[in-house]
Design a protein around this motif. Structure first.
Motif, short mmCIF file in Angstrom:
data_model
loop_
_atom_site.label_atom_id
_atom_site.label_comp_id
_atom_site.label_asym_id
_atom_site.label_seq_id
_atom_site.Cartn_x
_atom_site.Cartn_y
_atom_site.Cartn_z
N LEU A 93 0.83 -1.21 0.00
CA LEU A 93 0.00 0.00 0.00
C LEU A 93 0.86 1.25 0.00
O LEU A 93 0.61 2.19 -0.76
N TYR A 94 1.92 1.26 0.82
CA TYR A 94 2.76 2.46 0.86
C TYR A 94 3.55 2.65 -0.43
O TYR A 94 3.89 3.77 -0.79
N ALA A 95 3.84 1.57 -1.16
CA ALA A 95 4.49 1.72 -2.47
C ALA A 95 3.53 2.44 -3.42
O ALA A 95 3.92 3.35 -4.16
N GLU A 96 2.25 2.06 -3.40
CA GLU A 96 1.24 2.74 -4.22
C GLU A 96 1.04 4.17 -3.72
O GLU A 96 0.92 5.10 -4.50
N TRP A 97 0.97 4.31 -2.41
CA TRP A 97 0.81 5.61 -1.74
C TRP A 97 1.93 6.55 -2.18
O TRP A 97 1.70 7.72 -2.46
N GLY A 98 3.15 6.01 -2.24
CA GLY A 98 4.31 6.81 -2.60
C GLY A 98 4.26 7.35 -4.02
O GLY A 98 4.91 8.34 -4.34
N GLN A 99 3.50 6.68 -4.89
CA GLN A 99 3.34 7.20 -6.25
C GLN A 99 2.42 8.41 -6.29
O GLN A 99 2.45 9.19 -7.23
#
Length: 132
Positions: A93-99
């Motif tokens: 989720l945080y990888a997606e969030w980071g985008q």
């Protein structure tokens, strides 16, 4: 401290956030407020993938589309509410969030619940945004 822009902070006398969010977000007077319905993990054809991670990806794509429709981006987001029906893979989720977010994270609430509006929905994310 008055300012004409959205500001975020974590008070020094509190524990640091346990995730990628900010404890408090200040919206200046006369800002235009936008509140989205909860965005879900359906793709453009209305199909729900079986995995939560795939739904997370679709949900963030839907959030970007909704924001862009009002000429908004991550800097305008002031609050995020997340509901999930199963354990979230926070690294994913945080990888997606980071985008979507670089480093100025909005306020956030997360809740685990037994069911959302349809049995296929595993995650729903509501966005509050403001434009100065």
């Amino acid at each position: 401290m008055k300012t004409d822009k959205i500001t975020r902070k974590n008070p020094a006398n509190m524990p640091a956030p346990v995730g990628q969010y900010t404890h408090i977000t200040r919206i200046p007077r006369n800002a235009e407020l936008f509140v989205t319905s909860g965005q879900i993990g359906a793709d453009r054809n209305g199909h729900f993938p079986d995995s939560l991670n795939e739904q997370v990806t679709n949900t963030f794509n839907n959030i970007k589309t909704v924001l862009e429709s009002e000429h908004l981006d991550a800097e305008h987001i002031i609050k995020v509410n997340i509901w999930a029906t199963e354990k979230i893979d926070w690294d994913f989720l945080y990888a997606e969030w980071g985008q979507l977010f670089c480093h100025d994270y909005p306020a956030m609430t997360i809740g685990y619940i037994t069911e959302l509006g349809l049995s296929e929905i595993k995650i729903e994310i509501e966005i509050w945004a403001a434009k100065v």
